[in-house]
Design an enzyme around this catalytic site. Structure first.
Site, PDB file in Angstrom:
ATOM      1  N   LYS A  97     -11.658  12.427  -2.220  1.00 36.52           N
ATOM      2  CA  LYS A  97     -12.122  11.380  -3.123  1.00 36.52           C
ATOM      3  C   LYS A  97     -13.561  10.991  -2.822  1.00 36.52           C
ATOM      4  CE  LYS A  97      -9.294   7.915  -3.603  1.00 36.52           C
ATOM      5  NZ  LYS A  97      -8.305   6.868  -3.253  1.00 36.52           N
TER       6      LYS A  97
ATOM      7  N   LYS B 118      -4.828  -1.816  -5.825  1.00 33.48           N
ATOM      8  CA  LYS B 118      -4.850  -2.668  -4.638  1.00 33.48           C
ATOM      9  C   LYS B 118      -6.260  -3.170  -4.348  1.00 33.48           C
ATOM     10  CE  LYS B 118      -3.231  -3.001   0.116  1.00 33.48           C
ATOM     11  NZ  LYS B 118      -2.413  -2.390   1.172  1.00 33.48           N
TER      12      LYS B 118
ATOM     13  N   HIS C 134      19.238  26.589 -13.020  1.00 27.57           N
ATOM     14  CA  HIS C 134      18.828  27.809 -13.708  1.00 27.57           C
ATOM     15  C   HIS C 134      17.365  28.140 -13.459  1.00 27.57           C
ATOM     16  CE1 HIS C 134      22.545  28.384 -16.117  1.00 27.57           C
ATOM     17  NE2 HIS C 134      22.669  27.091 -15.886  1.00 27.57           N
TER      18      HIS C 134
ATOM     19  N   GLU D 260     -10.406   6.411 -10.718  1.00 30.97           N
ATOM     20  CA  GLU D 260      -9.597   6.824 -11.863  1.00 30.97           C
ATOM     21  C   GLU D 260      -9.074   5.616 -12.637  1.00 30.97           C
ATOM     22  OE1 GLU D 260      -8.524   9.765  -8.460  1.00 30.97           O
ATOM     23  OE2 GLU D 260      -9.123   7.652  -8.679  1.00 30.97           O
TER      24      GLU D 260
ATOM     25  N   GLU E  83       3.011  11.146   1.846  1.00 27.44           N
ATOM     26  CA  GLU E  83       1.848  10.332   2.170  1.00 27.44           C
ATOM     27  C   GLU E  83       2.116   9.490   3.416  1.00 27.44           C
ATOM     28  OE1 GLU E  83      -1.111   8.897  -0.880  1.00 27.44           O
ATOM     29  OE2 GLU E  83      -0.137   6.992  -0.389  1.00 27.44           O
TER      30      GLU E  83
ATOM     31  N   GLY F 158       0.567   0.794  -1.318  1.00 20.06           N
ATOM     32  CA  GLY F 158       0.775   1.199  -2.705  1.00 20.06           C
ATOM     33  C   GLY F 158       2.126   1.836  -2.955  1.00 20.06           C
ATOM     34  N   ARG F 159       2.555   2.719  -2.057  1.00 25.99           N
ATOM     35  CA  ARG F 159       3.818   3.422  -2.278  1.00 25.99           C
ATOM     36  C   ARG F 159       5.026   2.547  -1.949  1.00 25.99           C
ATOM     37  NH1 ARG F 159       0.798   5.167   1.721  1.00 25.99           N
ATOM     38  NH2 ARG F 159       1.538   5.395   3.859  1.00 25.99           N
TER      39      ARG F 159
END
Length: 494
Positions: free
Chosen positions: A466, A180, A356, A186, A325, A239-240
């Site tokens: 960050k 964005k 399981h 990263e 978030e 973003g999400r």
């Protein structure tokens, strides 16, 4: 916001006995999805109280503000324009979304026409929502029909980079960089690594094979990506919530443009349901009522989501970011402390694998966990239909067992029951139903936020760590560290 008054929560078997119309009242259909919330502890009284609460919280006005493109992200002074990507919002936002989508379509047409030469793969780089959404789409819908091999890279770990590029041919791979702000550490580090990988393989112009997706196009151009290969999206698209925008370009390349349009149409159908359905029959709203009941009345700190379809194995990671978030906040939109629990921890797994691994705790543990099953009626594989039948029977049986329980003289073999679950059953998994499913979860998250009085569209909680990492990488801030962190850095030799 006042602390919620405690109410009596009756057992599930008592609710079914006392409410003959329970199944019809708490099952809903829309956009190819069937929702069964009858095995939750929602009853007439709590639903009525919750509807009063929605009025007090101003949900109708908040919902209209969202769909009208008004400022709903108060802390950042922005609208939330992801719904404009699906055709709702201010006329200006919708027109901009259409224009930007046409730009994406034109670039895809150029790629398919050979403007980049032969293309067999895409390396999609991003982090958070700029990866989780497109990855879910491609994994869920492209297993048999993907036109390209799309690999996703988010982790800055070099091992993640090597795994992502292992099957790709650098001579025929496009690099899509989704960020964005186009400043994310990263993502930029992985972009540099990808360009180096192309260069080392003999690609003469690595930047010529890079596509940027960003709300800051000038930053992408400064990084060396030609303006014709920069796909913008709006500042109001979080973003999400971004898979509907140009961030979905890799999915559109893999699945085809028609599939991407159908995804948007399925989401738009759920938009209309959330916007216009009555509260007692409004699926995102009823789900939010149950979420509030378990968090506030039963003290449930987690919610389990289990996808009984391998194609939806990435649904839980997607929901973790969307829900935690958005609503993992401790202050209201007005900056006041939230009175009571906000978002529970979202966790889960896939189908019978999870049975399981973790279902022992769900059935007999001391922690109460509301459970959600997501299943698909029709498969898309070549196996004996008995596989699908057994898969679905396992999903439905787990819900029945959680509710019914079973007594035994041997306490080790006794199940107390009265454990809640909800089920979402899709007729089939296709772009339209997946779009509707994702939009359902978005609107449920929004409804919870309004009931809590918080802003689901900012995420300042991710910034502090960050910022410290960035300052340390730049050689600053070491003198402010605690002794434990300083010792870890020394121990690692960095």
């Amino acid at each position: 916001m006042a602390q919620r008054q405690a109410i009596e929560v009756r057992r599930l078997d008592e609710l079914f006995a006392a409410e003959p119309d329970r199944l019809s009242r708490l099952t809903f259909e829309a956009a190819g999805l069937y929702f069964d919330w009858s095995k939750t502890h929602l009853d007439h009284g709590f639903i009525e109280q919750s509807m009063v609460r929605t009025e007090q919280a101003g949900l109708a006005a908040a919902r209209e503000a969202l769909f009208a493109g008004e400022i709903v992200n108060l802390s950042e002074g922005r609208p939330a324009t992801h719904v404009a990507e699906r055709g709702s919002g201010s006329p200006e936002d919708v027109d901009l979304a259409i224009a930007r989508r046409q730009r994406v379509r034109a670039l895809i047409d150029a790629i398919e026409a050979g403007a980049f030469g032969p293309v067999t793969g895409v390396l999609h780089i991003g982090i958070g929502g700029s990866v989780l959404g497109p990855a879910l789409l491609v994994d869920a819908l492209g297993r048999r029909s993907a036109r390209l091999d799309v690999r996703f890279l988010s982790n800055i770990d070099g091992a993640a980079f090597e795994a992502a590029v292992e099957r790709l041919d650098p001579a025929t791979t496009l690099v899509v960089v989704a960020s964005k702000t186009f400043t994310t550490l990263e993502t930029l580090a992985n972009m540099d690594a990808a360009l180096g990988w192309l260069r080392a393989a003999g690609v003469a112009d690595p930047l010529g094979r890079a596509i940027a997706v960003t709300a800051a196009p000038e930053k992408a151009v400064e990084a060396g990506i030609d303006e014709t290969r920069v796909l913008p999206f709006g500042e109001g698209v979080g973003g999400r919530y971004s898979l509907w925008s140009a961030v979905g370009v890799s999915a559109a390349l893999a699945l085809g443009w028609d599939a991407f349009e159908e995804l948007l149409e399925g989401a738009a159908e759920m938009d209309r349901h959330f916007r216009f359905a009555e509260p007692a029959a409004n699926m995102p709203l009823v789900a939010a009522f149950a979420d509030r009941l378990y968090a506030e009345q039963r003290g449930c700190q987690t919610r389990g989501v289990f996808a009984y379809d391998e194609r939806l194995r990435l649904l839980v990671p997607y929901l973790q970011q969307l829900e935690m978030e958005s609503n993992g906040k401790s202050v209201t939109a007005a900056g006041k402390p939230v009175q009571g629990p906000s978002a529970p921890v979202t966790w889960g797994g896939t189908g019978t694998d999870a049975q399981h691994a973790v279902f022992q705790l769900l059935h007999q543990g001391t922690v109460l966990v509301p459970v959600e099953f997501v299943a698909v009626r029709e498969g898309a594989d070549d196996q004996d239909p008995e596989h699908r039948r057994l898969l679905l029977l396992n999903a439905f049986a787990q819900g029945a067992a959680l509710m019914q329980g079973r007594s035994s003289d041997d306490p080790q073999r006794s199940y107390e029951g009265n454990r809640p679950s909800a089920t979402i059953l899709l007729d089939r998994l296709d772009p339209r139903t997946l779009g509707a499913l994702i939009a359902f979860y978005e609107h449920r998250t929004f409804a919870n936020a309004v009931l809590l009085g918080i802003n689901p569209f900012d995420q300042f909680g991710v910034e502090l760590g960050k910022d410290i990492a960035r300052r340390l990488a730049e050689g600053d801030g070491d003198d402010e560290l605690d002794s434990s962190t300083r010792a870890l850095i020394d121990r690692a030799g960095i």
